[in-house]
Scaffold this active site. Sequence first.
Site, PDB file in Angstrom:
ATOM      1  N   GLU A 191      10.417 -10.762 -19.101  1.00  0.00           N
ATOM      2  CA  GLU A 191      10.290 -10.089 -20.302  1.00  0.00           C
ATOM      3  C   GLU A 191      11.191  -9.934 -21.490  1.00  0.00           C
ATOM      4  O   GLU A 191      12.389  -9.956 -21.065  1.00  0.00           O
ATOM      5  CB  GLU A 191       9.732  -8.728 -19.718  1.00  0.00           C
ATOM      6  N   ALA A 209       1.815  -0.165 -17.980  1.00  0.00           N
ATOM      7  CA  ALA A 209       1.199   0.462 -17.142  1.00  0.00           C
ATOM      8  C   ALA A 209       1.502   1.797 -16.859  1.00  0.00           C
ATOM      9  O   ALA A 209       0.680   2.757 -16.499  1.00  0.00           O
ATOM     10  CB  ALA A 209       1.056  -0.545 -15.790  1.00  0.00           C
ATOM     11  N   LEU A 234       0.944  -1.355  -0.116  1.00  0.00           N
ATOM     12  CA  LEU A 234       0.046  -0.031  -0.011  1.00  0.00           C
ATOM     13  C   LEU A 234       0.776   1.220   0.128  1.00  0.00           C
ATOM     14  O   LEU A 234       0.839   2.124   0.863  1.00  0.00           O
ATOM     15  CB  LEU A 234      -1.040  -0.040   1.317  1.00  0.00           C
ATOM     16  N   HIS A 251       4.082  -4.685 -20.293  1.00  0.00           N
ATOM     17  CA  HIS A 251       4.788  -3.681 -19.500  1.00  0.00           C
ATOM     18  C   HIS A 251       4.676  -2.106 -19.800  1.00  0.00           C
ATOM     19  O   HIS A 251       5.483  -1.818 -19.885  1.00  0.00           O
ATOM     20  CB  HIS A 251       6.170  -3.973 -19.308  1.00  0.00           C
ATOM     21  N   SER A 294       2.497   4.321  -2.799  1.00  0.00           N
ATOM     22  CA  SER A 294       1.857   5.285  -3.545  1.00  0.00           C
ATOM     23  C   SER A 294       0.806   4.866  -4.454  1.00  0.00           C
ATOM     24  O   SER A 294      -0.456   5.583  -5.008  1.00  0.00           O
ATOM     25  CB  SER A 294       2.758   6.534  -4.121  1.00  0.00           C
ATOM     26  N   ILE A 295       1.194   3.774  -5.062  1.00  0.00           N
ATOM     27  CA  ILE A 295       0.424   3.051  -6.330  1.00  0.00           C
ATOM     28  C   ILE A 295      -0.708   2.570  -5.567  1.00  0.00           C
ATOM     29  O   ILE A 295      -2.009   2.421  -6.026  1.00  0.00           O
ATOM     30  CB  ILE A 295       1.209   2.113  -7.238  1.00  0.00           C
ATOM     31  N   GLY A 326       3.038  -4.729 -10.771  1.00  0.00           N
ATOM     32  CA  GLY A 326       4.240  -4.451 -10.147  1.00  0.00           C
ATOM     33  C   GLY A 326       5.468  -4.896 -10.817  1.00  0.00           C
ATOM     34  O   GLY A 326       5.888  -4.348 -11.890  1.00  0.00           O
ATOM     35  N   ARG A 327       6.240  -6.228 -10.553  1.00  0.00           N
ATOM     36  CA  ARG A 327       7.049  -6.639 -11.247  1.00  0.00           C
ATOM     37  C   ARG A 327       6.811  -8.401 -11.422  1.00  0.00           C
ATOM     38  O   ARG A 327       6.176  -8.774 -10.562  1.00  0.00           O
ATOM     39  CB  ARG A 327       8.299  -6.436 -10.515  1.00  0.00           C
ATOM     40  N   SER A 343       1.282  -5.160   3.720  1.00  0.00           N
ATOM     41  CA  SER A 343       2.533  -4.364   3.602  1.00  0.00           C
ATOM     42  C   SER A 343       3.591  -4.653   4.765  1.00  0.00           C
ATOM     43  O   SER A 343       3.345  -5.618   5.689  1.00  0.00           O
ATOM     44  CB  SER A 343       2.457  -2.862   3.321  1.00  0.00           C
ATOM     45  N   ARG A 344       4.791  -4.110   4.630  1.00  0.00           N
ATOM     46  CA  ARG A 344       5.780  -4.461   5.599  1.00  0.00           C
ATOM     47  C   ARG A 344       5.089  -4.278   7.223  1.00  0.00           C
ATOM     48  O   ARG A 344       5.404  -5.091   7.864  1.00  0.00           O
ATOM     49  CB  ARG A 344       7.050  -3.836   5.400  1.00  0.00           C
TER      50      ARG A 344
END
Lengths: 359, 359
Positions: A305, A325, A196, A323, A198-199, A275-276, A218-219
Site C-alpha cells: 500500500e 474498512a 474467527l 484500506h 471479533s471481526i 485483514g492485511r 482459526s488457530r
Amino acid sequence: MAYMFLVLPALSCATAISERQMSAQENTLQKSRNEQEGDHRPLVLVHRLPTFSLLSSDSLLIHFRLLDPVASAADEPLQEFLPRHGQSIRALLCLGPTPLKADILDLLPSLQLVAACSAGVDHIDLAECHRRGIAVTNAGTAFSEDVADYAVALLLDVLRRVSAANRFVRSGLWPQKPDYPLGSKLWGKRVGIVGLGSIGSEVAKRLVAFDCRIAYNSRAKKPSSPYTYYDNVCDLAVNSDVLITCCALTSETRHIINKDVLTALGKEGIIINVGRGPLIDEKELVQYLVQGEIGGAGLDVFEKEPYVPTELFELDNVVLSPHLAVLTPESFEALHELVIANLKAFFSNKPLLSPVRLD
Amino acid sequence: MAYMFLVLPALSCATAISERQMSAQENTLQKSRNEQEGDHRPLVLVHRLPTFSLLSSDSLLIHFRLLDPVASAADEPLQEFLPRHGQSIRALLCLGPTPLKADILDLLPSLQLVAACSAGVDHIDLAECHRRGIAVTNAGTAFSEDVADYAVALLLDVLRRVSAANRFVRSGLWPQKPDYPLGSKLWGKRVGIVGLGSIGSEVAKRLVAFDCRIAYNSRAKKPSSPYTYYDNVCDLAVNSDVLITCCALTSETRHIINKDVLTALGKEGIIINVGRGPLIDEKELVQYLVQGEIGGAGLDVFEKEPYVPTELFELDNVVLSPHLAVLTPESFEALHELVIANLKAFFSNKPLLSPVRLD
C-alpha cells in the site's frame, strides 16, 4: 484488523469528532490552568510517520503532554531526537502502521507502554516489547463492527456487481445495452471465514441473516462457535464459495491465502480481504484473477500500500478500496476514547482496557 | 418489486439455467413425441416488447406451445396478429414491464390467466383484468431475497463509499492522496422501510443483524411485526437516518417520496430505492442531491428507464444501477419454475401459486 489511519483532513470525521471535543477556547483555558498548576500531565511520545497526522489532539492534551518528534523537529532524525528527549518517556502513542522495532525501543529505556491505534499490530515488534516488559494495547474491538460491515459490503458488491453496474450507468451505456450481465445470489452461499476473532464473528453474525452457511479456520476450534471448523485453510476453501480473511498478520498467517488455497477455492470462488494485504500472495491472486481462475475479489488491503497492481483496474469482478474498512467517524471516536482510557489506566496503575497478548 | 428482465444473452444466467434444463437433444425428443401424439400441450401467448427476449424457453416448451407474435411476425402489429390467432388463447405469459391494457385484452376474448414475470405488476391494468374475470399471477416471493440483498448492498455502498472508493483506487490517485474521506457507520442506524411486504421484511431481517433500528410505513400496521409503525411516510422519515422504498407502485404510492419526505429525512439522510422509479419524485430528488439537501442515494430504478438524470453521474454519494436488483441466475430459475407451476396449475384447474389480489 485494518490499520487506523489518523489522517488529516478527513472532513466528515473532523466534523463528527468536533461534537465531543472541547472547544479550542476551552482547551486553551485548560492548558493555561495546567501550566499555572505546574502541569502534572503525564508525558506521551507520539510515534508516527510524517504522513500520519494526529487528528483531534485536543482531548488528548487535556490529560497528557504530547511529545511529537515529527512536529517538534521536522528535519531531526529520531536517532538524534530521542536520546535527548526520550530517556524518561514511559508511554508511546503509535499512529497507523508506523514501524516500531528494536532500533527505536533502544532509544526509549524507560518505555513501559505502547498504545497502538490499530487493531492489527504487525508493525510493532511484539517479541521485543515482551522481552523488555513493555505492554502493548491496540484498538481492541473498536473497529470490529465497521470492518465486518465493510466485508459484507465488499462481498455484496462483488457478487451483485454494484460498483461495475454503477460504472455502467454513469458511462451512459444503459439505453444502448439493456442486457446488463447477471450477478450472483448471496443467499445460501457457503462462506469460509479465515480468523474467527471479533471481526470474523461479527462478519458471521451478519451473513447468517442472509442465510449463508458459515465455516471457519482459526488457530484452534472455538468450542462456543456454532459454525463448522476446518483446521486448514485449503479444506475450508474446498468447502466454500467465498473466503473472507479477517485474521491478524503474523509470521504464520503471511500468505495464508496462497496458490493452493486459490485453486481449492475454484473458478467461481470469491475472496474478500479486510485483514492485511500480505495475508494473500498478491502476485498469485492477480494471476488467478487475470486468467479467470477465480471468480472475483473484494480487496481493501494490499501488499505494498498504497500501490495496487494495475492489472486489477481493468477487471469488473474486482472491487478495490484504499484500506478504509475501519474508517468511520463513529469508530474513530471509539478509538479515541479507548486510547485515552488506556493511557489514563496506565498512568494510574489500573488494568489496561485492550492489552495485546505478547506471550 | 423490480421487473424481471428476460434478456438475452446474459451469459452467467444462461449457464446457471442450463443446469436444470433438459438438454437440447432431450427437448427435441420430447417435442417429437408431442407431435406424434397430436400435441396436447396447452397454448400460451407470449406478450413482450421486442427488447425482451424469452430466455430459456425449452423447459416451457415441454409443457406448453408458445405463440409469440414478436417472433412469429416481426412486422405485424398485435392489432392485426391477435384477431387472427388470439381468439382461443386462455393464458398469456407477460414478460418484463410490457404494458397490458384494455386494448390488448379486447383482442383476447377467451383470456383467463395473465402470468407475469415480475413482482410488481403496475404495467398490467389489474382493474380491467378483475372486471373481465382474468386471474393474474406474479413473481411472488421469487425475487424477495435478491432484492433485499441488493437494498443492503446499495445502502452499504452509499454509507461506506464502496463504489466511490473503487473509482478512486482505479484512478491511481491513492499514492498521491492518502486521505480518502470517511464513510459513515451502518451499525445503529435508524432505517425506515416503506412497504413491509416480503421484500421489506427480508430487508429488515438483514439489517437487524447490523444492529439497525427498524421502523416502517405500510397501508396498515402489521400486528405480527416487531418494528415501529408510522402511519405516514413523513413521520417515518423524520425518525429515520435511511429510507428504503420496497412497496408496490400504485396510484397511492406514486411519488410517495416527495419534497416533504425528503425535507423530513434531512441533510444526512440516505434514500435507497429498489421498488419502482416513480415511487420517488425524481426531479425533486435530483435537486436535493445536487444541492446537498440530502445525504446520499442508492437507486436501482428510475422514472424513465433506461434514462437516468445525468446530474447524478457527478455525485460520489450516489450509487446507480440499471434495474438489476432482482437479477441473479438463482432467482431467474426460481421464477422460471414458478411460471411453469402457475401455468400448469391453471390448465389443470388447480389453485394458482402466486395469484395477485385484484379486489
